[in-house]
Write an enzyme that holds these catalytic residues in place. Structure first.
Site, PDB file in Angstrom:
ATOM      1  N   ARG A 121       0.745  -1.225  -0.077  1.00 54.65           N
ATOM      2  CA  ARG A 121      -0.063   0.131   0.105  1.00 54.65           C
ATOM      3  C   ARG A 121       0.834   1.267  -0.175  1.00 54.65           C
ATOM      4  NH1 ARG A 121      -3.227  -3.048   4.041  1.00 54.65           N
ATOM      5  NH2 ARG A 121      -5.188  -3.833   2.802  1.00 54.65           N
ATOM      6  N   LYS A 143       3.128  11.210 -11.418  1.00 51.84           N
ATOM      7  CA  LYS A 143       2.307  10.461 -12.266  1.00 51.84           C
ATOM      8  C   LYS A 143       2.988   8.994 -12.382  1.00 51.84           C
ATOM      9  CE  LYS A 143      -0.718  13.497 -15.089  1.00 51.84           C
ATOM     10  NZ  LYS A 143      -0.994  13.849 -16.479  1.00 51.84           N
ATOM     11  N   GLU A 185       9.803  18.619 -24.870  1.00 54.06           N
ATOM     12  CA  GLU A 185       8.997  18.883 -23.851  1.00 54.06           C
ATOM     13  C   GLU A 185       9.338  20.287 -23.183  1.00 54.06           C
ATOM     14  OE1 GLU A 185       6.231  17.180 -22.769  1.00 54.06           O
ATOM     15  OE2 GLU A 185       6.619  15.225 -23.453  1.00 54.06           O
ATOM     16  N   LYS A 227       6.953  22.898 -14.259  1.00 53.62           N
ATOM     17  CA  LYS A 227       6.092  21.812 -13.781  1.00 53.62           C
ATOM     18  C   LYS A 227       5.688  21.680 -12.371  1.00 53.62           C
ATOM     19  CE  LYS A 227       5.001  17.034 -14.483  1.00 53.62           C
ATOM     20  NZ  LYS A 227       5.196  15.902 -15.277  1.00 53.62           N
ATOM     21  N   GLU A 237      -4.650  16.775 -11.716  1.00 57.80           N
ATOM     22  CA  GLU A 237      -5.146  17.326 -12.889  1.00 57.80           C
ATOM     23  C   GLU A 237      -6.736  17.369 -12.962  1.00 57.80           C
ATOM     24  OE1 GLU A 237      -3.055  15.654 -16.642  1.00 57.80           O
ATOM     25  OE2 GLU A 237      -4.862  14.630 -17.011  1.00 57.80           O
ATOM     26  N   ARG A 241      -3.525  21.386 -14.545  1.00 61.86           N
ATOM     27  CA  ARG A 241      -2.382  20.678 -14.880  1.00 61.86           C
ATOM     28  C   ARG A 241      -2.642  20.087 -16.619  1.00 61.86           C
ATOM     29  NH1 ARG A 241       0.542  15.817 -11.429  1.00 61.86           N
ATOM     30  NH2 ARG A 241       2.000  15.369 -13.176  1.00 61.86           N
ATOM     31  N   ASN A 245      -0.306  19.006 -21.313  1.00 68.62           N
ATOM     32  CA  ASN A 245      -0.901  18.336 -22.289  1.00 68.62           C
ATOM     33  C   ASN A 245      -0.820  19.162 -23.691  1.00 68.62           C
ATOM     34  OD1 ASN A 245      -1.094  16.229 -20.516  1.00 68.62           O
ATOM     35  ND2 ASN A 245      -3.158  16.573 -20.265  1.00 68.62           N
ATOM     36  N   HIS A 248      -0.380  17.148 -26.772  1.00 75.36           N
ATOM     37  CA  HIS A 248      -0.596  15.838 -26.632  1.00 75.36           C
ATOM     38  C   HIS A 248      -1.845  15.269 -27.448  1.00 75.36           C
ATOM     39  CE1 HIS A 248       2.660  16.385 -23.773  1.00 75.36           C
ATOM     40  NE2 HIS A 248       2.656  14.970 -23.283  1.00 75.36           N
ATOM     41  N   HIS A 252      -0.658  12.183 -29.204  1.00 74.27           N
ATOM     42  CA  HIS A 252      -1.039  10.931 -28.580  1.00 74.27           C
ATOM     43  C   HIS A 252      -1.580  10.046 -30.113  1.00 74.27           C
ATOM     44  CE1 HIS A 252      -1.395  11.455 -24.135  1.00 74.27           C
ATOM     45  NE2 HIS A 252      -0.066  11.167 -24.250  1.00 74.27           N
ATOM     46  N   HIS A 265       8.150   9.611 -28.060  1.00 73.48           N
ATOM     47  CA  HIS A 265       6.908  10.247 -27.336  1.00 73.48           C
ATOM     48  C   HIS A 265       7.122  11.854 -27.695  1.00 73.48           C
ATOM     49  CE1 HIS A 265       3.983  11.532 -24.702  1.00 73.48           C
ATOM     50  NE2 HIS A 265       4.909  12.203 -23.830  1.00 73.48           N
TER      51      HIS A 265
HETATM   52  P1  NAD Z   1      12.611   5.566 -22.253  1.00 70.93           P
HETATM   53  O1  NAD Z   1      12.304   5.355 -20.824  1.00 70.93           O
HETATM   54  O2  NAD Z   1      12.377   4.591 -23.258  1.00 70.93           O
HETATM   55  O3  NAD Z   1      14.124   5.690 -22.478  1.00 70.93           O
HETATM   56  C1  NAD Z   1      14.668   5.947 -23.592  1.00 70.93           C
HETATM   57  C2  NAD Z   1      15.866   5.188 -24.204  1.00 70.93           C
HETATM   58  O4  NAD Z   1      17.104   5.616 -23.591  1.00 70.93           O
HETATM   59  C3  NAD Z   1      15.797   3.626 -23.528  1.00 70.93           C
HETATM   60  O5  NAD Z   1      16.322   2.881 -24.367  1.00 70.93           O
HETATM   61  C4  NAD Z   1      16.773   3.690 -22.010  1.00 70.93           C
HETATM   62  O6  NAD Z   1      17.139   2.524 -21.976  1.00 70.93           O
HETATM   63  C5  NAD Z   1      17.823   4.669 -22.952  1.00 70.93           C
HETATM   64  N1  NAD Z   1      18.506   5.521 -21.747  1.00 70.93           N
HETATM   65  C6  NAD Z   1      17.863   5.988 -20.659  1.00 70.93           C
HETATM   66  N2  NAD Z   1      19.055   6.717 -20.043  1.00 70.93           N
HETATM   67  C7  NAD Z   1      20.105   6.619 -20.661  1.00 70.93           C
HETATM   68  C8  NAD Z   1      21.190   7.397 -20.698  1.00 70.93           C
HETATM   69  N3  NAD Z   1      21.742   8.116 -19.756  1.00 70.93           N
HETATM   70  N4  NAD Z   1      22.222   6.873 -21.718  1.00 70.93           N
HETATM   71  C9  NAD Z   1      21.947   6.042 -22.850  1.00 70.93           C
HETATM   72  N5  NAD Z   1      20.774   5.493 -22.647  1.00 70.93           N
HETATM   73  C10 NAD Z   1      19.665   5.772 -21.809  1.00 70.93           C
HETATM   74  O7  NAD Z   1      11.939   6.830 -22.780  1.00 70.93           O
HETATM   75  P2  NAD Z   1      11.724   8.219 -21.998  1.00 70.93           P
HETATM   76  O8  NAD Z   1      11.633   9.362 -23.443  1.00 70.93           O
HETATM   77  O9  NAD Z   1      12.720   8.785 -20.973  1.00 70.93           O
HETATM   78  O10 NAD Z   1      10.360   8.091 -21.234  1.00 70.93           O
HETATM   79  C11 NAD Z   1       9.132   7.717 -21.905  1.00 70.93           C
HETATM   80  C12 NAD Z   1       8.129   7.361 -21.073  1.00 70.93           C
HETATM   81  O11 NAD Z   1       7.907   8.597 -20.226  1.00 70.93           O
HETATM   82  C13 NAD Z   1       6.738   7.076 -21.699  1.00 70.93           C
HETATM   83  O12 NAD Z   1       6.520   5.769 -21.000  1.00 70.93           O
HETATM   84  C14 NAD Z   1       5.918   7.892 -21.262  1.00 70.93           C
HETATM   85  O13 NAD Z   1       4.527   7.625 -21.013  1.00 70.93           O
HETATM   86  C15 NAD Z   1       6.248   8.601 -19.910  1.00 70.93           C
HETATM   87  N6  NAD Z   1       5.977   9.771 -19.737  1.00 70.93           N
HETATM   88  C16 NAD Z   1       5.474  10.036 -18.242  1.00 70.93           C
HETATM   89  C17 NAD Z   1       5.249  11.268 -17.950  1.00 70.93           C
HETATM   90  C18 NAD Z   1       4.612  11.545 -16.293  1.00 70.93           C
HETATM   91  O14 NAD Z   1       4.638  12.629 -16.112  1.00 70.93           O
HETATM   92  N7  NAD Z   1       4.788  10.519 -15.527  1.00 70.93           N
HETATM   93  C19 NAD Z   1       5.690  12.349 -18.590  1.00 70.93           C
HETATM   94  C20 NAD Z   1       5.955  12.174 -19.867  1.00 70.93           C
HETATM   95  C21 NAD Z   1       6.425  10.808 -20.267  1.00 70.93           C
HETATM   96  N1  GLY Z   2       3.292  15.015 -18.423  1.00 64.90           N
HETATM   97  C1  GLY Z   2       2.072  15.549 -17.969  1.00 64.90           C
HETATM   98  C2  GLY Z   2       1.952  15.798 -16.744  1.00 64.90           C
HETATM   99  O1  GLY Z   2       2.830  15.195 -15.775  1.00 64.90           O
HETATM  100  O2  GLY Z   2       0.756  16.058 -16.084  1.00 64.90           O
END
Ligand code: NAD
Ligand code: GLY
Length: 358
Positions: A121, A143, A185, A227, A237, A241, A245, A248, A252, A265
């Site tokens: 939990r 998130k 971003e 942010k 949100e 918030r 987006n 997006h 998306h 992304h």
């Molecule tokens: P990712 O986590 O897939 O990383 C991209 C690639 O980079 C991967 O292959 C990883 O292994 C590699 N990598 C990571 N750090 C590295 C480094 N320092 N050196 C070399 N390689 C490295 O992609 P991302 O763009 O970081 O994240 C995308 C994800 O984030 C999606 O799932 C998306 O939904 C999520 N997201 C979440 C939020 C939120 O608010 N929680 C916001 C935006 C995106």
């Molecule tokens: N990436 C959008 C949010 O965190 O709300």
């Protein structure tokens, strides 16, 4: 090192930004709850690069450290992957005095946050984001989610980390296309909140793409501060918030129509921002010059600005299916000027159709 604070009552935490932070991680953990064991969650590639230094940093804070590996990629942000970590935690009798440590990009960060929110939990976790996108966006704001076969991020929770430590040194190993995806971003923050940031990105693209330390520190700090401010005002949100987006709604749809395999992304969001700006202009919300500046900046950072070729009806159908569609309406964040946006809950299909049609 820069330190920002995100102020969310008893869920407040620091965001640290600087170089050489991971080796000194232990210095920044003293205020955390009395965890005795830490489990690093990461993927094999990131573990190879930074697993050891993080493990040593945690050990200097007196923690017993183990590592759980999730295979690489978005397709491993699932309940089944979370299950492998739950299995490890339960088989090894981890209790509530456990600190989970997300080491990697947004995939690892979202998944680890989700596991932290649900195991026993809720146990504390920290974010050590290693992609530009995760440093300026996903690691901040709480998130957390896993994907469902029917859609991305459909299962999740708002659950804040106890610390975000952004070590700029990790960006040196990041592939160039991943760096550019993170820039989308940052451009977004300029458009929604900060004309000065936008102008800075316009003027300093060469230095930024060459990862100049001062420039990086400035744009990452500014992005995290924006942010943090948005999340402080509307953590869950309920309305405001949603400005995060921007880009997006169409972004998306681009990701979904291309089966999450053609665009990163951030790349899809770059396209989405350009078309959201075009739509804003078409609806009389912003000038043509604003659209031109957004499009030019996206292209200056090597990001795509053109929609992949699908019939407009397909885009609209996909937008209706998005979890962010609202009471069967398509919601857009529209731009009025660089630094000012408006949340519009219902945009007429005919207007969207027009902007999607070449
Ligand atoms: P990712 O986590 O897939 O990383 C991209 C690639 O980079 C991967 O292959 C990883 O292994 C590699 N990598 C990571 N750090 C590295 C480094 N320092 N050196 C070399 N390689 C490295 O992609 P991302 O763009 O970081 O994240 C995308 C994800 O984030 C999606 O799932 C998306 O939904 C999520 N997201 C979440 C939020 C939120 O608010 N929680 C916001 C935006 C995106
Ligand atoms: N990436 C959008 C949010 O965190 O709300």
């Amino acid at each position: 090192m820069k330190k920002l604070r995100i102020d969310l009552a008893d869920r407040s935490y620091d965001i640290l930004i600087g170089r050489n932070l991971l080796p000194r991680l232990g210095d920044h953990l003293s205020h955390l709850p009395s965890a005795r064991r830490a489990l690093i969650v990461t993927n094999p590639a990131v573990k190879k690069l930074y697993g050891e230094v993080v493990s040593e940093g945690l050990q200097t804070a007196g923690l017993a450290v183990k590592c759980a590996e999730i295979p690489e990629g978005e397709k491993h942000k699932t309940l089944q992957d979370a299950q492998t970590v739950y299995d490890h935690l339960i088989e090894n009798q981890y209790d509530r005095n456990t600190l989970l440590v997300a080491l990697g990009g947004g995939v690892i960060g979202d998944l680890t946050g989700f596991i932290a929110a649900t195991f026993l939990r809720g146990v504390p976790y920290i974010q050590l984001p290693t992609t530009l996108l995760s440093q300026v966006d996903s690691s901040v704001g709480g998130k957390t989610a896993v994907n469902h076969p029917r859609g991305k991020n459909l299962i999740g929770a708002f659950y804040q980390p106890r610390l975000v430590a952004i070590d700029l040194d990790t960006l040196s190993s990041l592939p160039a296309d991943e760096f550019r995806a993170g820039m989308a971003e940052i451009i977004k923050y300029g458009v929604i909140e900060d004309p000065k940031l936008f102008a800075f990105l316009e003027k300093n693209s060469e230095k930024i793409l060459a990862q100049d330390t001062q420039c990086l520190e400035r744009i990452i700090e500014t992005s995290c501060a924006i942010k943090a401010k948005v999340v402080e005002r509307d953590e869950r949100e309920s309305n405001y918030r949603m400005v995060l987006n921007f880009g997006h709604t169409i972004g998306h749809a681009v990701e979904a129509l291309t089966a999450y395999s053609q665009f990163k992304h951030g790349e899809a969001i770059a396209i989405g921002m350009v078309y959201a700006a075009k739509l804003s202009c078409q609806l009389g919300k912003c000038s043509k010059e604003t659209v031109t500046r957004i499009e030019a900046l996206v292209e200056r950072y090597g990001l795509p600005s053109r929609l992949p070729d699908f019939p407009s009806g397909k885009y609209i159908e996909t937008m209706y299916r998005d979890k962010k569609a609202h009471d069967k309406n398509i919601r857009f964040i529209l731009v009025k000027d660089i630094g000012t946006v408006e949340i519009v809950d219902r945009v007429a299909e005919s207007d969207i159709q027009k902007v999607l049609t070449p």
